[in-house]
Design an enzyme around this catalytic site. Structure first.
Site, PDB file in Angstrom:
ATOM      1  N   ASP A 262       0.787  -1.080   0.113  1.00 51.84           N
ATOM      2  CA  ASP A 262       0.110   0.070   0.053  1.00 51.84           C
ATOM      3  C   ASP A 262       0.994   1.166  -0.037  1.00 51.84           C
ATOM      4  OD1 ASP A 262      -2.230   1.702  -0.169  1.00 51.84           O
ATOM      5  OD2 ASP A 262      -3.191   0.533   1.698  1.00 51.84           O
TER       6      ASP A 262
HETATM    7  C1  NOJ Z   1      -3.987   3.960   0.161  1.00 48.55           C
HETATM    8  C2  NOJ Z   1      -4.973   3.092   0.049  1.00 48.55           C
HETATM    9  O1  NOJ Z   1      -5.112   2.302   1.189  1.00 48.55           O
HETATM   10  C3  NOJ Z   1      -5.259   2.092  -0.831  1.00 48.55           C
HETATM   11  O2  NOJ Z   1      -6.594   1.345  -1.049  1.00 48.55           O
HETATM   12  C4  NOJ Z   1      -5.033   2.432  -2.235  1.00 48.55           C
HETATM   13  O3  NOJ Z   1      -5.317   1.742  -3.172  1.00 48.55           O
HETATM   14  C5  NOJ Z   1      -3.955   3.239  -2.223  1.00 48.55           C
HETATM   15  N1  NOJ Z   1      -3.844   4.263  -1.415  1.00 48.55           N
HETATM   16  C6  NOJ Z   1      -3.279   3.788  -3.569  1.00 48.55           C
HETATM   17  O4  NOJ Z   1      -4.088   5.057  -3.947  1.00 48.55           O
END
Ligand code: NOJ
Length: 735
Positions: A262
């Site tokens: 993430d």
């Molecule tokens: C943070 C989020 O937790 C995740 O779900 C998302 O896909 C990513 N950012 C990328 O934007």
């Protein structure tokens, strides 16, 4: 490209070039046409050379931008390995579906699959190769804002939807499809206190029994990627968790695709306190078999020195780079680096076909929670109706993860009412969503830098009340602000915003019947407001066709069929709250102890206000004749369970028949019941249908006292009915 050619290309790469493949950067790193942007690279402390070798791009969409970045990148690239474009196409691109919690409420994975196929097509035409979806985290705590992204609290149901989304998005992985990235691995839904980015800790049994099945279903459905979660598990952040990623995901489940972190999660290993610095963070992540570093300089700057110093095995980088090249190859990028990206992308957006399907999903996602005296459906020809509230003419009805939607394509409630042939309906906003936008943090300042004055709101309320007084009935369109849920939307109070509660109180004083149309990204606590209104339609954030879907349900054009997939608590003090819990040693209903010393609250019931599986309709369904083909089951046989459902009301409708099973005695405590199947049946007024379920030994397996996944002989109870609390029951024995 043939595997042999890919191997040859791979062999020709230097270590640095392989590491480049493991780096994901956002759009601002890539100059629009012919330059690498040096500003962001400097800020992140990453060498421009690494930018020019980076393997993938985060959240750039739109065919024009994608084509231009890819073109200039390839022109400069020695090996001509195309970039992968990844983005958060969570539940819509231009056509926005209801939020996943609403999708869950449809209990209709087939419909959801078709819808994801449509939005996958939109995304691919806009140049997206990989979507960061589905989010399949099991959720039991509505304080967490990301309940919005999940289909709910049940592992079986979540697994069905996980597979549906993946099949819909990925199809046959043609240029009209996108590859999926299931997230957040693992157990992110159990974040303590419902606070975003917080700790998770649970037994391995609970992890395997309840939290892992939906990710596993996603892997089995063929998801090409997996994203690590922000949380720890047993003290180890998921992004550095070799047991979770390598032992369980790769070795036990056989996942051979790409693992991505993430956002910035490798760097965050330092803040977690498991890594001293970026170097140690990179080492932990690559050892855990993480392939792509999303948006930090850890892999870009540290992997090469780590190899040189002999701290990590070169082979780990080879394996990661190879997996990424294989994904690019599978997507056909070497032959066609632009894949679906189409300069005619507009032609594919928000088509009649995708709108019709999305409308159906929105309608089916709506849950009728209350309908006193059958006040719904509305008779718009006979009654004078005041539609009041901040959501009356709102286009903020799509939830947080819907960046590419266009508000002028969304239908508000007012838009849809105005299409009806009647002058009986009048509209007023009544108040704003919030009294204070600063609670939304930096988002709030963006939305309302001046903070709308309360004086304006009082005038709005007066105007609305005037309308109410001239009407026979009120539709109140209220709810959470769209940005109160979603990522970083954790809340400790789950009531309506104060200013809206005030509007409700004022309207209630007029004594007019009230239909509450409730928008939210999570279960709210409705215990008090439920008493003030005659009907409640839970509409979630219903998507771009939401206003039309709501009006179709309000007017009876569509008979509501949605069922909750997350319990609605009486009080926030009850959470986590879920139907498939344990009995405890002192269950409230059967224990011999005096009432004081039972497992209960002094000030609230144990159960929810509205349970899992619950939802009303404009007709009535009666269950009768539950029968089992045998009361004995063994490893080779199947029990056929049948039940008759009658539509005893006067409207046609869809009933979702639910099958639950309880394992009465186990080597470990088993839940009071677990969902094992469901069937949706369409019934004309008066019609009776027989619904049949099959039960076999495999469905009774669980993680026993030795953590072996197997069934145990003994007595079981089946429950077949309308919800987790309304059913017929019967017993059988596994021998
Ligand atoms: C943070 C989020 O937790 C995740 O779900 C998302 O896909 C990513 N950012 C990328 O934007």
């Amino acid at each position: 490209m043939k595997e042999k050619e890919l191997q040859k290309l791979f062999q020709s790469l230097t270590l640095k070039e392989k590491i480049g493949q493991l780096v994901q950067l956002s759009g601002e790193f890539f100059g629009s046409v012919d330059e690498v942007s040096t500003g962001p690279a400097k800020k992140m402390g990453i060498h421009p050379e690494m930018v020019s070798l980076a393997g993938s791009v985060l959240n750039v969409a739109g065919a024009k931008s994608v084509i231009s970045i890819q073109k200039s990148y390839l022109e400069r690239s020695q090996h001509k390995i195309p970039l992968l474009f990844m983005g958060d196409i969570v539940y819509g691109y231009r056509t926005i579906l209801p939020i996943p919690l609403g999708q869950g409420a449809t209990w209709n994975p087939e419909l959801i699959q078709e819808n994801y196929n449509n939005i996958g097509m939109e995304a691919s035409k806009a140049g997206i190769d990989v979507t960061f979806s589905p989010m399949v985290d099991l959720v039991r705590d509505p304080r967490w804002g990301r309940c919005l992204e999940s289909t709910g609290e049940d592992p079986f149901l979540n697994s069905q939807f996980a597979a549906a989304v993946i099949k819909g998005f990925q199809g046959n992985l043609t240029v009209n499809n996108v590859a999926t990235c299931v997230k957040h691995f693992a157990a992110y839904g159990a974040t303590e206190g419902g606070r975003e980015y917080n700790t998770v800790d649970m037994s391995e049994r609970r992890l395997r029994q309840d939290y892992l099945p939906s990710y596993k279903a996603a892997v089995e459905a063929g998801s090409k990627l997996v994203m690590t979660s922000f949380n720890t598990l047993d003290g180890i952040p998921a992004t550095a968790n070799k047991w979770l990623l390598d032992e369980i995901l790769r070795k036990e489940w056989g996942f051979d695709g790409v693992i991505i972190t993430d956002y910035a999660a490798i760097h965050e290993l330092i803040a977690h306190g498991v890594a001293q610095d970026e170097k140690e963070a990179a080492q932990l992540a690559i050892n855990a078999t993480v392939d792509i570093d999303m948006k930090t300089s850890c892999y870009a700057n540290q992997l090469e020195p780590l190899v040189r110093e002999g701290k990590i095995d070169n082979e780990l980088i080879n394996q990661a780079a190879w997996r990424i090249l294989c994904l690019k190859n599978e997507l056909g990028l070497f032959e066609n680096p632009y894949r679906g990206a189409s300069i005619n992308e507009e032609k594919f957006m928000h088509t009649d076909e995708s709108r019709t399907k999305a409308l159906q999903a929105s309608r089916e996602s709506i849950v009728l929670l209350k309908n006193e005296n059958n006040i719904l459906p509305l008779d718009v020809k006979k009654s004078k109706i005041a539609v009041i509230g901040p959501y009356t003419n709102s286009k903020s009805i799509v939830g947080m993860w819907s960046f590419h939607g266009k508000q002028d394509e969304f239908t508000s409630i007012q838009d849809a009412f105005e299409k009806l042939d009647t002058h009986n309906i009048k509209f007023a906003k009544g108040c704003d969503y919030l009294e204070d936008y600063s609670i939304l943090g930096s988002f709030g300042k963006m939305l309302n830098p001046s903070n709308e004055s309360t004086l304006d709101m009082e005038q709005q309320t007066l105007q609305a009340v005037k309308l109410v007084e001239q009407s026979d009935l009120v539709v109140l369109a209220l709810g959470e602000h769209m940005l109160q849920s979603g990522e970083a939307g954790s809340r400790t109070e789950l009531e309506l915003p104060r200013v809206q509660k005030k509007l409700l109180d004022t309207v209630a004083k007029t004594g007019k019947p009230i239909v509450l149309v409730l928008f939210s990204g999570r279960p709210l606590v409705l215990t008090n407001i439920e008493k003030q209104v005659d009907a409640i339609l839970q509409v979630w954030f219903p998507g771009s066709e939401g206003g039309q879907a709501i009006v179709d349900v309000l007017t009876g054009k569509f008979n509501p069929s949605g069922r909750l997939t997350m319990s609605f608590p009486y009080s926030v003090g009850q959470v986590p709250l879920y139907y498939n819990s344990f009995n405890t040693g002192r269950p409230i209903s059967t224990s011999q102890h005096s009432d004081r010393f039972l497992s209960r609250y002094l000030d609230a019931p144990n159960g929810p206000l509205y349970p899992f599986g619950y939802g009303l309709s404009y007709t009535k369904y009666e269950y009768a004749n539950l029968s089992l083909s045998s009361e004995i089951l063994n490893d080779e046989t199947t029990i056929t369970i049948s039940v008759d459902i009658q539509n005893s009301g006067s409207k046609a409708g869809i009933e979702t028949v639910q099958l639950y099973i309880q394992d009465k005695i186990g080597s470990v405590v088993r839940p009071v019941k677990e969902l094992k199947g469901f069937k949706r049946v369409f019934l004309q007024p008066g019609e009776i249908k027989k619904v049949i379920f099959e039960v076999n030994e495999e469905m009774l397996r669980f993680y026993d006292k030795n953590l072996c996944y197997q069934s145990e002989k003994g007595d079981f109870r089946v429950f077949v009915g309308h919800s987790s609390q309304e059913y017929l029951e019967a017993d059988f024995t596994l021998i």
